[in-house]
Design an enzyme around this catalytic site. Sequence first.
Site, mmCIF file in Angstrom:
data_model
loop_
_atom_site.group_PDB
_atom_site.id
_atom_site.type_symbol
_atom_site.label_atom_id
_atom_site.label_comp_id
_atom_site.label_asym_id
_atom_site.label_seq_id
_atom_site.Cartn_x
_atom_site.Cartn_y
_atom_site.Cartn_z
ATOM 1 N N CYS A 358 0.787 -1.233 0.000
ATOM 2 C CA CYS A 358 0.000 0.000 0.000
ATOM 3 C C CYS A 358 0.825 1.293 0.000
ATOM 4 O O CYS A 358 0.470 2.235 -0.721
ATOM 5 C CB CYS A 358 -1.009 -0.002 1.139
ATOM 6 S SG CYS A 358 -0.441 -0.698 2.697
ATOM 7 N N ARG A 387 7.284 -11.243 5.143
ATOM 8 C CA ARG A 387 6.941 -11.027 6.544
ATOM 9 C C ARG A 387 7.672 -12.062 7.388
ATOM 10 O O ARG A 387 7.697 -13.246 7.042
ATOM 11 C CB ARG A 387 5.429 -11.128 6.758
ATOM 12 C CG ARG A 387 4.674 -10.065 5.961
ATOM 13 C CD ARG A 387 3.181 -10.134 6.148
ATOM 14 N NE ARG A 387 2.517 -9.184 5.272
ATOM 15 C CZ ARG A 387 1.198 -9.066 5.144
ATOM 16 N NH1 ARG A 387 0.401 -9.844 5.859
ATOM 17 N NH2 ARG A 387 0.680 -8.181 4.311
ATOM 18 N N GLN A 405 0.712 -11.043 -3.000
ATOM 19 C CA GLN A 405 -0.665 -10.608 -2.794
ATOM 20 C C GLN A 405 -1.255 -10.090 -4.099
ATOM 21 O O GLN A 405 -0.581 -9.397 -4.863
ATOM 22 C CB GLN A 405 -0.727 -9.502 -1.746
ATOM 23 C CG GLN A 405 -0.395 -9.954 -0.337
ATOM 24 C CD GLN A 405 -0.611 -8.838 0.663
ATOM 25 O OE1 GLN A 405 -0.095 -7.741 0.506
ATOM 26 N NE2 GLN A 405 -1.393 -9.120 1.706
ATOM 27 N N ASP A 407 -3.050 -7.515 -4.787
ATOM 28 C CA ASP A 407 -3.316 -6.350 -3.964
ATOM 29 C C ASP A 407 -3.927 -5.222 -4.788
ATOM 30 O O ASP A 407 -3.360 -4.815 -5.808
ATOM 31 C CB ASP A 407 -1.996 -5.863 -3.354
ATOM 32 C CG ASP A 407 -2.145 -5.509 -1.891
ATOM 33 O OD1 ASP A 407 -3.271 -5.528 -1.391
ATOM 34 O OD2 ASP A 407 -1.116 -5.228 -1.248
ATOM 35 N N HIS A 409 -5.703 -1.235 -4.425
ATOM 36 C CA HIS A 409 -6.004 -0.076 -3.603
ATOM 37 C C HIS A 409 -6.851 0.873 -4.426
ATOM 38 O O HIS A 409 -6.470 1.261 -5.535
ATOM 39 C CB HIS A 409 -4.723 0.595 -3.103
ATOM 40 C CG HIS A 409 -3.955 -0.283 -2.165
ATOM 41 N ND1 HIS A 409 -2.931 -1.098 -2.598
ATOM 42 C CD2 HIS A 409 -4.103 -0.521 -0.830
ATOM 43 C CE1 HIS A 409 -2.461 -1.783 -1.560
ATOM 44 N NE2 HIS A 409 -3.156 -1.460 -0.487
ATOM 45 N N LYS A 490 -12.114 -3.563 8.816
ATOM 46 C CA LYS A 490 -12.109 -4.395 7.616
ATOM 47 C C LYS A 490 -13.241 -5.403 7.670
ATOM 48 O O LYS A 490 -13.757 -5.741 8.737
ATOM 49 C CB LYS A 490 -10.775 -5.139 7.475
ATOM 50 C CG LYS A 490 -10.546 -6.222 8.514
ATOM 51 C CD LYS A 490 -9.235 -6.979 8.277
ATOM 52 C CE LYS A 490 -9.019 -8.049 9.349
ATOM 53 N NZ LYS A 490 -7.757 -8.793 9.145
ATOM 54 N N HIS A 536 -8.332 -0.722 0.878
ATOM 55 C CA HIS A 536 -7.365 -1.799 0.660
ATOM 56 C C HIS A 536 -8.144 -3.071 0.341
ATOM 57 O O HIS A 536 -9.120 -3.383 1.025
ATOM 58 C CB HIS A 536 -6.526 -2.056 1.916
ATOM 59 C CG HIS A 536 -5.806 -0.860 2.439
ATOM 60 N ND1 HIS A 536 -4.433 -0.751 2.426
ATOM 61 C CD2 HIS A 536 -6.260 0.280 3.027
ATOM 62 C CE1 HIS A 536 -4.074 0.393 2.979
ATOM 63 N NE2 HIS A 536 -5.174 1.036 3.351
#
Length: 663
Positions: A358, A387, A405, A407, A409, A490, A536
């Site tokens: 992000c 991670r 991911q 991902d 946004h 979320k 997100h």
Amino acid sequence: MVNLSILTDAAVEQKTVAAGTTYLELFGSNKEVVVVKKGEQLLDLFTEIQEGDEVSLVLANSNEGLAVLRHSTAHVLAQAVQALYKNVQLGIGPPVENGFYYDFQTETAFTPEDLALIESKMKEIIKSGQKFSRRVIEEVAAKDELSNEPFKLELIDIKGPSDEVMEVGGLELTIYDNLDKKSGEIVWKDLCRGPHVPNTSYLGAFKLMRTAAAYWRGSENNPQLQRVYGTAWANKEALNDYLHLLAEAEKRDHRKLGTELDLFSFPEEIGSGLAVFHPKGGVIRREMENYSRLKHESAAYEFVYSPHLTKAQLFETSGHLDWYSEGMYPPMKLDAEFDSEGNIKKAAQDYYLKPMNCPFHNLIYKSKSRSYRDLPLRLFEFGTVYRYEKSGVVHGLTRARGFTQDDAHIYTTVEDMQNELASLLTFVLDLLRDYGLSDFYIELSTRNPEKSVGSEAEWQQATEALAVAAKAQNLPVVMDEGGAAFYGPKISVQAKDALGRNWQMSTIQVDFQLPQRFDLEYQAADGSRKRPVMIHRALFGSIERFFAVLLEHYAGAFPPWLAPVQVVGIPIAETHFDYLTSVAQKLRAEGIRVEVDKSDERMQKKIRTAQKQKVPFMLIAGDEDVANNAVSFRYRDGSQENGVKITDAIEKIKTAIVERVQV
């Protein structure tokens, strides 16, 4: 006489009983009732009924009832261990999902033979019908009575409630005694806030599962204990169903199937939690990603790419170094400059592997001026992140250290936020259905005041918007109080697989904070400068984890559109090789993934090999098939159609692939 109200889903039943009557005397004939619930407090059945009590009955097969059964079984486990082995100190023994555990400090580690012995002793204790008896005790007396249990002494000093530590945290400090059925003498005891079943005859549908090392209260600075895990259920049938589920889950374990089907591996030379995908696994992953790309393109997403590492400043701005540093790899010291004598001219800078995409997308947004006409701006990336998961929690592809991911946004106005969330959640659910998942519920995670930033008004607005979007899907909505990330609430889509297990899939988060931290703006219609709302969204969560979920869901037998090899040609004899090779060429021309088995094995062995590899279709050819320009069309379930024209066979396969059906 005292009056009692029994609350049920349907009505309120009034009863009048003699003073001094216990709930056990009232309900003891029905062993499905394990405790009663008064307000938010669970009470043992041997509690005396008080005037005006309003209670509901907690049944053994309910979530709360199972927790009581499991914790009571954990006590029996601890009693059995101390009866069998010398110098054993007790840790904690809470109920957990599907079972319980108890931690022990022992002189030697438990073996599988020990578990069998302990289980036998537990059955003996349960059969004896010992009574669980609650006893209130003062702190000084408790410490004196438990002076040979150092871990219990530590727990006595804990004040306040705890979900994990069942020993303390109630209104009173209590010990539960196990009393001999005949004599009433104490045969064992444990510090515990309870409640428990009335006696051990309520138990019995249990099994010890495994042992593991565990640090006392989860800290590496504390002693390492032996943890024994078990499972317990309301009855034998439920226990057997669960054990059958575990056996089926073991067959479907993605790590096992990944090896058997040659899909991926975790080479020791690379490190824990870091997977490499083999060619067949690469095909499945590519198809998953390609279909997702097509769907995102049709939904007006724009594709971006970002690097794998960055200077520390980016994560200082985003707040990740304040709130997420424990999940990040340590920094790399780079770009230092030295003079000819080795003195530092320019200090090194910290670079981090990215745990999130992000902040990078925020920089892309900020790279030029934005207008309200540019919004909503939907940025999408297959972004690999890293991670630092502790080695004890790394688990195949479902809990990895490096993963990709899908991902997105989305930057939108406050006014359009609700519509965007509605269409976004529909998009997510529809795409998950395309991959073969269909049974969902939605979890809404709210603010944790101690681990969050931003105003209460912003959080409330974001939470309400997510709640409205979730309820509009006509799916069950479950609250996860305090489970949100530090920057916003979320919703998580939870999906059931073929075994009925729940998996967290897509997450959608509404974020008012990062646009402020990165000073993101757009020009509104009236010429003023405003902040966008940032949404997100990770649809798969991660490609690797979603890959593992689908692998277990399908037990490796992917639908044809995802199968790495969609068709295997099986010649009856060597003379039929060329014929099936020509058929394979026609299939490849249609974009179908096909192989011809030219090994020296007999036809039946070739069929078994294809079935073990979960190939959806087999095309078998012999003399008669060659003469008729046909094949025997065989499915992986063993059913077969003979004499199918090649053109018809190709059309059958193409249709199954295009329509994404399972065969």
